[in-house]
Motif scaffolding. Structure first.
Motif, short mmCIF file in Angstrom:
data_model
loop_
_atom_site.label_atom_id
_atom_site.label_comp_id
_atom_site.label_asym_id
_atom_site.label_seq_id
_atom_site.Cartn_x
_atom_site.Cartn_y
_atom_site.Cartn_z
N ALA A 1 5.34 0.69 0.37
CA ALA A 1 3.94 0.98 0.11
C ALA A 1 3.47 0.15 -1.08
CB ALA A 1 3.75 2.45 -0.18
N ASP A 2 2.32 -0.49 -0.93
CA ASP A 2 1.82 -1.29 -2.03
C ASP A 2 0.51 -0.73 -2.57
OD1 ASP A 2 1.00 -3.04 0.66
OD2 ASP A 2 -0.59 -3.04 -0.86
N SER A 3 0.28 -1.00 -3.82
CA SER A 3 -0.96 -0.59 -4.48
C SER A 3 -1.35 -1.69 -5.45
CB SER A 3 -0.78 0.73 -5.21
OG SER A 3 0.24 0.63 -6.19
N GLY A 4 -2.60 -1.65 -5.87
CA GLY A 4 -3.09 -2.71 -6.74
C GLY A 4 -3.88 -3.74 -5.94
N SER A 5 -4.19 -4.82 -6.61
CA SER A 5 -5.08 -5.81 -6.02
C SER A 5 -4.31 -6.89 -5.25
CB SER A 5 -5.92 -6.46 -7.13
OG SER A 5 -6.77 -7.45 -6.58
N ILE A 6 -4.64 -7.01 -3.98
CA ILE A 6 -4.11 -8.09 -3.15
C ILE A 6 -5.27 -8.87 -2.59
CG2 ILE A 6 -2.87 -8.69 -1.04
CD1 ILE A 6 -1.05 -6.37 -1.47
N SER A 7 -5.25 -10.16 -2.73
CA SER A 7 -6.34 -10.97 -2.19
C SER A 7 -5.80 -12.30 -1.72
CB SER A 7 -7.42 -11.18 -3.25
OG SER A 7 -6.89 -11.87 -4.36
N GLY A 8 -6.52 -12.88 -0.77
CA GLY A 8 -6.13 -14.19 -0.27
C GLY A 8 -4.86 -14.13 0.56
N PHE A 9 -4.22 -15.27 0.68
CA PHE A 9 -2.99 -15.36 1.45
C PHE A 9 -1.84 -14.76 0.67
CE2 PHE A 9 -0.30 -16.98 4.71
CZ PHE A 9 0.89 -17.33 4.09
N TYR A 10 -1.03 -13.94 1.36
CA TYR A 10 0.14 -13.37 0.71
C TYR A 10 1.24 -13.19 1.73
CZ TYR A 10 -1.49 -9.00 2.76
OH TYR A 10 -1.91 -8.05 3.63
N ILE A 11 2.43 -12.93 1.22
CA ILE A 11 3.60 -12.71 2.06
C ILE A 11 4.28 -11.44 1.60
CG2 ILE A 11 5.79 -13.63 2.88
CD1 ILE A 11 4.78 -16.42 2.12
N MET A 12 4.61 -10.58 2.55
CA MET A 12 5.40 -9.38 2.28
C MET A 12 6.78 -9.60 2.90
SD MET A 12 3.31 -7.35 0.67
CE MET A 12 4.13 -5.78 0.74
N GLY A 13 7.81 -9.40 2.10
CA GLY A 13 9.15 -9.66 2.60
C GLY A 13 10.12 -8.55 2.29
N TRP A 14 11.15 -8.49 3.10
CA TRP A 14 12.29 -7.60 2.85
C TRP A 14 13.51 -8.46 2.56
CZ3 TRP A 14 12.34 -2.52 2.03
CH2 TRP A 14 11.25 -1.75 2.47
N TYR A 15 14.17 -8.18 1.46
CA TYR A 15 15.42 -8.83 1.07
C TYR A 15 16.53 -7.78 1.09
CZ TYR A 15 12.87 -12.86 -0.85
OH TYR A 15 12.09 -13.99 -1.03
N ARG A 16 17.75 -8.26 1.08
CA ARG A 16 18.87 -7.35 0.91
C ARG A 16 19.95 -8.01 0.07
NH1 ARG A 16 21.15 -7.13 7.16
NH2 ARG A 16 21.94 -9.29 7.28
N GLN A 17 20.71 -7.16 -0.58
CA GLN A 17 21.83 -7.64 -1.38
C GLN A 17 23.02 -6.73 -1.15
OE1 GLN A 17 21.04 -8.19 -5.58
NE2 GLN A 17 22.72 -9.64 -5.75
N ALA A 18 24.04 -7.30 -0.55
CA ALA A 18 25.29 -6.57 -0.32
C ALA A 18 26.19 -6.75 -1.53
CB ALA A 18 25.95 -7.09 0.95
N PRO A 19 27.14 -5.83 -1.73
CA PRO A 19 28.05 -5.95 -2.88
C PRO A 19 28.76 -7.30 -2.91
CG PRO A 19 28.26 -3.81 -1.84
CD PRO A 19 27.38 -4.62 -0.95
N GLY A 20 28.69 -7.95 -4.03
CA GLY A 20 29.38 -9.22 -4.20
C GLY A 20 28.70 -10.41 -3.55
N LYS A 21 27.52 -10.20 -3.00
CA LYS A 21 26.81 -11.28 -2.32
C LYS A 21 25.45 -11.54 -2.96
CE LYS A 21 28.98 -10.76 2.21
NZ LYS A 21 28.73 -10.65 3.67
#
Length: 114
Positions: A22-42
């Protein structure tokens, strides 16, 4: 932009989970929403992203299993994860960049184990 990730948990191999950011605050123009992940040791890796014009991208390892989507009214970005594997175990983070700025949410832990 402030981001709040949720939806992680413990799931058996082959199961499904849906993460939410969930996002809040000001978003304008072109943007990208992404999901990252980090596994242990990686290193942290980009799993999927969706642009403000709804273009999506996935890392090869999740293609056909994960789906990223965004509800612009609710201002929530989802990551539907199906056919989960043990190698999907990681802390998952959401990120918004180009909004302008660059913001990260806190991580949510996904554990895939029998």
């Amino acid at each position: 932009v402030q981001l709040q990730a949720s939806g992680g948990g413990l799931v058996q191999p082959g199961g499904s989970l849906r993460l939410s950011c969930a996002d809040s605050g000001s978003i304008s123009g072109f943007y990208i929403m992404g999901w990252y992940r980090q596994a242990p040791g990686k290193q942290r890796e980009l799993v999927a992203h969706i642009t403000s014009d709804a273009t999506t991208h996935y890392v090869d390892s999740v293609k056909g299993r994960f789906t990223i989507s965004r509800d612009n009214v609710k201002r929530v970005t989802y990551l539907q994860m199906n056919s989960l594997k043990s190698e999907d175990t990681a802390v998952y983070y959401c990120r918004c960049w180009g909004a302008p700025g660059d913001s990260w949410g806190q991580g949510t832990l996904v554990t895939v184990s029998s």
